[in-house]
Design a protein around this motif. Structure first.
Motif, PDB file in Angstrom:
ATOM      1  N   GLU A 166      41.145  15.607   3.731  1.00 49.42           N
ATOM      2  CA  GLU A 166      40.663  15.481   5.110  1.00 49.42           C
ATOM      3  C   GLU A 166      41.334  16.499   6.029  1.00 49.42           C
ATOM      4  O   GLU A 166      41.664  16.194   7.180  1.00 49.42           O
ATOM      5  N   SER A 167      41.501  17.706   5.515  1.00 50.83           N
ATOM      6  CA  SER A 167      42.005  18.792   6.366  1.00 50.83           C
ATOM      7  C   SER A 167      41.159  18.887   7.630  1.00 50.83           C
ATOM      8  O   SER A 167      39.941  18.728   7.578  1.00 50.83           O
ATOM      9  N   ALA A 168      41.821  19.163   8.743  1.00 49.13           N
ATOM     10  CA  ALA A 168      41.110  19.249  10.026  1.00 49.13           C
ATOM     11  C   ALA A 168      40.372  20.577  10.134  1.00 49.13           C
ATOM     12  O   ALA A 168      40.473  21.442   9.266  1.00 49.13           O
ATOM     13  N   THR A 169      39.620  20.716  11.222  1.00 51.12           N
ATOM     14  CA  THR A 169      39.034  22.009  11.615  1.00 51.12           C
ATOM     15  C   THR A 169      38.063  22.557  10.581  1.00 51.12           C
ATOM     16  O   THR A 169      38.114  23.729  10.208  1.00 51.12           O
ATOM     17  N   ARG A 170      37.200  21.691  10.059  1.00 51.76           N
ATOM     18  CA  ARG A 170      36.206  22.153   9.093  1.00 51.76           C
ATOM     19  C   ARG A 170      34.823  21.609   9.447  1.00 51.76           C
ATOM     20  O   ARG A 170      34.686  20.550  10.061  1.00 51.76           O
ATOM     21  N   ALA A 171      33.817  22.325   9.004  1.00 49.70           N
ATOM     22  CA  ALA A 171      32.437  21.859   9.152  1.00 49.70           C
ATOM     23  C   ALA A 171      31.622  22.447   8.005  1.00 49.70           C
ATOM     24  O   ALA A 171      31.973  23.499   7.465  1.00 49.70           O
ATOM     25  N   VAL A 172      30.567  21.752   7.630  1.00 50.54           N
ATOM     26  CA  VAL A 172      29.591  22.309   6.692  1.00 50.54           C
ATOM     27  C   VAL A 172      28.445  22.849   7.539  1.00 50.54           C
ATOM     28  O   VAL A 172      27.932  22.139   8.411  1.00 50.54           O
ATOM     29  N   VAL A 173      28.078  24.107   7.318  1.00 46.14           N
ATOM     30  CA  VAL A 173      26.944  24.653   8.062  1.00 46.14           C
ATOM     31  C   VAL A 173      25.909  25.197   7.091  1.00 46.14           C
ATOM     32  O   VAL A 173      26.242  25.634   5.982  1.00 46.14           O
ATOM     33  N   VAL A 174      24.671  25.150   7.511  1.00 46.06           N
ATOM     34  CA  VAL A 174      23.563  25.584   6.676  1.00 46.06           C
ATOM     35  C   VAL A 174      22.844  26.704   7.419  1.00 46.06           C
ATOM     36  O   VAL A 174      22.495  26.555   8.595  1.00 46.06           O
ATOM     37  N   VAL A 175      22.658  27.832   6.711  1.00 44.28           N
ATOM     38  CA  VAL A 175      22.181  29.049   7.350  1.00 44.28           C
ATOM     39  C   VAL A 175      20.969  29.567   6.579  1.00 44.28           C
ATOM     40  O   VAL A 175      20.973  29.588   5.343  1.00 44.28           O
ATOM     41  N   SER A 176      19.935  29.973   7.305  1.00 46.79           N
ATOM     42  CA  SER A 176      18.749  30.466   6.605  1.00 46.79           C
ATOM     43  C   SER A 176      19.035  31.841   6.000  1.00 46.79           C
ATOM     44  O   SER A 176      19.948  32.545   6.436  1.00 46.79           O
ATOM     45  N   GLN A 177      18.201  32.210   5.010  1.00 45.16           N
ATOM     46  CA  GLN A 177      18.432  33.458   4.270  1.00 45.16           C
ATOM     47  C   GLN A 177      18.475  34.671   5.185  1.00 45.16           C
ATOM     48  O   GLN A 177      19.247  35.595   4.956  1.00 45.16           O
ATOM     49  N   ASP A 178      17.677  34.665   6.256  1.00 51.52           N
ATOM     50  CA  ASP A 178      17.639  35.873   7.088  1.00 51.52           C
ATOM     51  C   ASP A 178      18.711  35.885   8.182  1.00 51.52           C
ATOM     52  O   ASP A 178      18.746  36.796   8.997  1.00 51.52           O
ATOM     53  N   CYS A 179      19.577  34.866   8.220  1.00 48.39           N
ATOM     54  CA  CYS A 179      20.609  34.856   9.258  1.00 48.39           C
ATOM     55  C   CYS A 179      22.019  34.973   8.691  1.00 48.39           C
ATOM     56  O   CYS A 179      22.990  35.063   9.436  1.00 48.39           O
ATOM     57  N   TYR A 180      22.136  34.940   7.360  1.00 47.54           N
ATOM     58  CA  TYR A 180      23.488  34.778   6.837  1.00 47.54           C
ATOM     59  C   TYR A 180      24.394  35.975   7.108  1.00 47.54           C
ATOM     60  O   TYR A 180      25.590  35.815   7.324  1.00 47.54           O
ATOM     61  N   GLU A 181      23.805  37.202   7.154  1.00 50.48           N
ATOM     62  CA  GLU A 181      24.655  38.369   7.406  1.00 50.48           C
ATOM     63  C   GLU A 181      25.267  38.289   8.805  1.00 50.48           C
ATOM     64  O   GLU A 181      26.444  38.549   9.011  1.00 50.48           O
ATOM     65  N   LYS A 182      24.431  37.904   9.744  1.00 51.30           N
ATOM     66  CA  LYS A 182      24.888  37.765  11.126  1.00 51.30           C
ATOM     67  C   LYS A 182      25.977  36.674  11.222  1.00 51.30           C
ATOM     68  O   LYS A 182      26.974  36.821  11.925  1.00 51.30           O
ATOM     69  N   PHE A 183      25.733  35.600  10.480  1.00 47.17           N
ATOM     70  CA  PHE A 183      26.682  34.486  10.516  1.00 47.17           C
ATOM     71  C   PHE A 183      28.031  34.896   9.928  1.00 47.17           C
ATOM     72  O   PHE A 183      29.085  34.643  10.526  1.00 47.17           O
ATOM     73  N   VAL A 184      27.998  35.539   8.786  1.00 43.14           N
ATOM     74  CA  VAL A 184      29.254  35.941   8.141  1.00 43.14           C
ATOM     75  C   VAL A 184      29.988  36.951   9.028  1.00 43.14           C
ATOM     76  O   VAL A 184      31.216  36.911   9.166  1.00 43.14           O
ATOM     77  N   ALA A 185      29.223  37.833   9.661  1.00 39.38           N
ATOM     78  CA  ALA A 185      29.843  38.805  10.569  1.00 39.38           C
ATOM     79  C   ALA A 185      30.521  38.101  11.741  1.00 39.38           C
ATOM     80  O   ALA A 185      31.612  38.488  12.174  1.00 39.38           O
TER      81      ALA A 185
END
Lengths: 230, 755
Positions: free
Chosen positions: B684-703
């Protein structure tokens, strides 16, 4: 001319603003009607909204029946004015004898709020004409006393005359006889329904927009009846 | 009945008075005599006793709560701060929001239905007395062992009370918590939060200004209910063999409350009111003394004018009565008729009971005889202040040193799968829909998100889409392991839950539930929690706008876990951009944001599987928490996410299960390199979330994550054809969890226990 649809506010009405929003989204003009004002202000139709009129004291809808505005409404409904009673509004309609039967405490004794699947059984009423018979819709249901009951003769009559307008599918949420979710009068202008179509009019806040059909049906019916020019 | 007048009090200084029975200490009684220069009349004694109770005066907590006023972050959005009925925050476009959470713990244990019902009634009146329309409620609840038969009595009563009152009031119930822990067996926690919205110009305050203005009491009639409720119920530890206290609990009438909401908003918006105050704990005593001391300083009250439900009530009882659904307004003489007309429209009874003056005294008469003559400030604000002794108890060493390292962990794929299925059905992690489906979440038509989503979200402005999100959280086990960190972790979780839905966290409210302040260990927990919260709020830039303290949640020597419930309010510019928790389409990429460490102390796994509580809670980096929130809010605004979900109780396993159950479709996932499957799933480490990203947005998200130097790990993809969660890398094997099986397990627990 935009159809004017009155929404009556009783003390304890809760979903009156939501009913007004649904009317507007369907293309109508909503008009606030006040329980103590014995005047329908020349509206083309009336919605009795959900809530707990008079705190549900004595019996749901039993006190609202005596509100000054109701005398006018009963006369107008008998004269053909379209009236939709949602949840507590349905209870007011049965208490006022505009519709037969009664709504009783849910068989499981809990208030229940869920997204409820329904099947439209009748599209000849003024509030369901935009649906297909057999169409399945999903709209919110929230009630503590939504179990529809009537004697067997009345139930047979409702079935025989095609006056059951919608039935619960998959799960009967309150013990209603014959899974009845909504009914209409013989003329098809007065409809009572326990689930809440006015809470399924926007994708943002409802499970679907299936509820809008009840309000667009009304507007179509008014046009077809020549009450309103298209 | 014989009336004890001010002149009686002057002429009979030696008359013995039952101050101890009313909950006053000897030195408190002496200081009342000193303030008045004589003995108090019995009516004055009644007033002081309720107003100087722990519940009303915050006498044990005040010295620590001051930190919320001194450690204030720079924040331009505060319009009204601590001290009023509720704080008010600017959310832009001319809109303001007020929100507050309050406890109704003790009454709810004695009479669960009415206790919980009137808890909602009280917090709603706090919100309307600021001039706001209430738009939603939430209920953070804590119960004892779910298998204990008394838990069934308490839970079913409380849930019915919340539903019975809240549903009839027409406020959507959009969230809250339901937590089980044996420490709450004799002291369930019923906290109630209400949030209201208003335009800036509609803000109202509780003060009686304007000499000659009328003081109008309106709403329900005054009855014998709740007499002494404040001092007898809320400020004394339950004694296992004590007398029954049922008569002290108030009885609510939600229909009257609904009328009161509409009537109050109408008189406020019509400009008919100079000052307004709700009547809650301590009833007329509280309302008149607070209004007077916040205004011109003087008020005269004709107590015999108060409309009664029971004509035999004595003046002391009328002053102390906690009958629900009452409000007090200060109205200019020329506006009284208009005020009364609005009351009549809503069938609300109203009567002028007093008049504002500049005498500097609060005077009360009863059929022509003066029964109260006091400086109002001495009643309302200058109560006793205690510097209670506090000390870190020695047993904290043992508790913190006995960590979870020796607990048996699953070591094979089969054991991991079995643990996952078991955890899904534990009362704390199981679906709460059996409870929440008894609450109306649709009414008002502005509910954008409600439970089980991470926060409740309400549309404020239909034209612009401006909205707010609210969450309440507290893992009390963390607070038991370290109250300073525990309070900060509660804030962090609530902050994250708001951000995960796309709203920017703005402000904080709290409900601090603790044991007896007369116990130095409890007082230490309290001091630590307040300090931790104040420090974290300062650092995170989210001011505390108000809150509530509930002490004496203790039966005999056994106190509850320290439970600082933290509510966070966030703002979202366009609710259409919200991020829901359910993943949706095939091929969407699933990421974990944040770092997972081996942190199982205080976790749901340690609690549910091993009944273990020891060690140190997860580490917390507040700056990282703020960065995570920035990513979540920016990603929501820019449309990068199709779904997101907080990771907290039950770890990543629970987050993934909830996302899959909410969506109905599965995912193909893999345990990342460098971590074992067990730690990955249940830490139960703090400061985490699971996020779901569409195929055409993942580069922007990782950046975006790279730019913020925030750890992000890809763990797999959504598989729309699958009806299961497939997880590879589980001790060298893969496991498959059928979503319908998870759902069945999750949904059958509460009905089995309480249905």
């Amino acid at each position: 001319m935009t159809p004017r649809v009155g929404v009556i506010t009783f003390p304890g009405s809760l979903d009156d603003k939501d009913a007004a929003r649904a009317v507007r989204l369907a293309g109508g003009e909503s008009v606030s009607l006040w329980h103590a004002d014995a005047d329908l202000h020349s509206v083309d139709a009336v919605v009795l909204p959900g809530g707990f009129s008079y705190g549900d004291y004595l019996r749901c809808g039993a006190i609202a029946k005596f509100a000054p505005v109701m005398g006018k409404l009963v006369d107008a409904a008998n004269g053909g004015l379209p009236v939709l009673g949602i949840c507590n509004g349905f209870q007011v309609l049965t208490e006022s004898h505009l519709l037969p039967g009664a709504l009783t405490r849910n068989d499981h004794l809990h208030f229940i709020c869920r997204d409820q699947k329904l099947r439209i059984e009748n599209n000849s009423s003024m509030w369901t004409s935009d649906f297909e018979v057999g169409q399945e819709i999903l709209i919110p249901l929230k009630n503590g006393e939504g179990g529809y009951v009537a004697d067997e003769v009345t139930l047979d009559e409702l079935e025989g005359e095609g006056r059951v307008i919608a039935r619960y599918l998959e799960l009967n949420p309150n013990g209603s006889r014959r899974d009845i979710a909504g009914i209409t009068n013989e003329r098809g202008n007065v409809v009572g329904i326990m689930p809440h179509p006015e809470h399924a009019v926007e994708k943002l806040t409802g499970p679907t927009t299936d509820g809008l059909g009840f309000f667009t049906s009304l507007l179509s019916s008014l046009v077809n009846n020549g009450k309103i020019s298209a | 009945m014989s009336i004890d007048t001010v002149s009686d009090a002057t002429s009979s200084p030696k008359t013995a008075q039952p101050f101890a029975e009313l909950g006053l200490k000897k030195d408190e009684y002496e200081s009342i005599r000193e303030i008045l220069g004589r003995r108090p009349t019995s009516s004055e004694l009644a007033m002081y006793s309720v107003m100087w109770s722990e519940h009303c005066s915050y006498k044990s907590s005040k010295v620590h709560l001051r930190q919320f006023g001194t450690k204030v972050p720079k924040n331009d959005s505060m319009l009204v701060g601590i001290g009023e009925n509720a704080g008010v925050v600017d959310i832009g476009q001319g809109w303001a929001v007020t929100f507050k959470v309050e406890s109704h713990n003790h009454p709810s244990y004695v009479e669960p239905y009415q206790g919980a019902a009137t808890g909602i009634g009280g917090i709603v009146r706090d919100i309307i007395s600021m001039g706001a329309r209430p738009v939603a409620v939430m209920d953070p609840l804590r119960f004892g062992d779910p298998e204990n038969p008394d838990t069934r009595r308490v839970l079913t009563g409380i849930v019915s009370g919340i539903g019975g009152y809240g549903n009839c009031l027409g406020l959507p119930n959009i969230g809250g918590e339901i937590v089980f822990d044996a420490s709450y067996q004799g002291n369930p926690l019923v906290n109630a939060l209400c949030v209201g919205t208003m335009k800036h110009e509609d803000i109202h305050l509780a003060k009686a200004s304007g000499v000659g203005n009328a003081v109008i009491l309106y709403g329900a009639r005054t009855g014998g209910d709740g007499i002494g409720g404040v001092s007898v119920l809320a400020s004394e530890t339950f004694d296992a063999d004590g007398p029954a206290k049922r008569p002290s609990v108030q009885v609510g009438d939600p229909f009257m409350e609904k009328l009161l909401i509409e009537c109050t908003l109408e008189v406020l918006h019509a400009g008919l009111v100079e000052g307004i105050q709700d009547l809650g704990g301590a009833g007329i005593s509280c309302a008149t003394s607070e209004l007077a001391s916040n205004g011109e300083g003087g008020m005269h009250v004709w107590l015999d004018r108060v409309l009664l439900r029971d004509s035999t009530l004595s003046p002391e009882e009328i002053l102390m009565s906690e009958s629900q659904e009452r409000m007090c307004a200060v109205v200019e003489p020329g506006k009284i008729d208009a005020f009364m007309a609005v009351c009549k429209k809503w069938d609300v009874e109203a009567v002028v009971i007093g008049e504002v003056n500049n005498s500097g005294r609060l005077t009360v008469e009863w059929h022509g005889q003066e029964i109260v003559n006091v400086p109002p400030r001495s009643v309302a604000h200058d109560g006793p202040v205690y510097e209670r002794p506090y000390a870190r108890p020695d047993w904290m060493d043992v508790r913190q040193s006995s960590g979870p390292d020796n607990l048996v962990r699953p070591k094979s794929a089969a054991e991991v799968k079995q643990t996952w299925l078991t955890m899904t059905g534990t009362p704390n992690l199981a679906s709460k829909s059996w409870v929440t489906s008894q609450y109306d979440r649709y009414v008002m038509g502005n509910t954008v998100l409600a439970q089980p989503e991470d926060s409740g979200m309400i549309r404020v402005d239909e034209k612009t889409g401006l909205g707010i999100a609210v969450s309440t959280d507290c893992n009390a086990r963390f607070a038991a392991l370290d109250p300073y960190k525990g309070a900060q972790l509660a804030l962090a979780e609530s902050y994250r839950n708001v951000a995960v839905t796309g709203a920017k966290p703005l402000a904080v409210t709290n409900c601090l539930n603790f044991g007896s302040p007369e116990d130095s260990a409890v007082m230490w927990q309290f001091e630590q929690a307040v300090t931790g919260l104040a420090d974290a709020c300062l650092e995170m830039g989210t001011p505390v706008t108000g809150g509530n303290v509930s002490f004496y949640n203790q039966t005999g020597e056994v106190a509850i876990h320290p439970t600082p419930v933290i509510g966070v309010l966030g703002v979202i510019q366009d609710v259409d951009r919200r991020t829901p928790m359910a993943w949706q389409r095939d091929g969407e990429i699933v990421y974990v944001l944040g770092a997972t460490r081996d942190e199982l102390a205080g976790s749901e796994w340690a609690h549910a599987i091993h009944d273990h509580l020891g060690g140190l809670p997860p580490v917390l980096d507040l700056n990282a928490e703020m960065t995570l929130a920035e990513i979540l809010v920016a990603g929501s605004r820019d449309g990068l996410f199709t779904a997101a979900h907080d990771v907290s109780e039950g770890g990543i396993a629970q987050s993934l299960a909830e996302m899959a159950m909410r969506s109905g479709v599965g995912a193909r996932l893999e345990v990342p390199a460098g971590i074992d499957a067990f730690t990955f799933l249940w830490s139960e480490s703090a400061t985490r979330a699971v996020v779901v990203v569409s195929q055409d947005c993942y580069e922007k998200f990782v950046a975006l994550c790279d730019a913020k130097k925030f750890p992000v790990t890809k763990i797999g993809v959504v598989d729309a054809l699958s009806k299961s969660i497939e997880l590879a890398g589980v001790f060298g094997e893969s496991i498959s969890l059928d979503i319908e099986e998870l759902r069945t397990i999750s949904e059958e627990t509460l009905p089995r226990l309480f249905g």
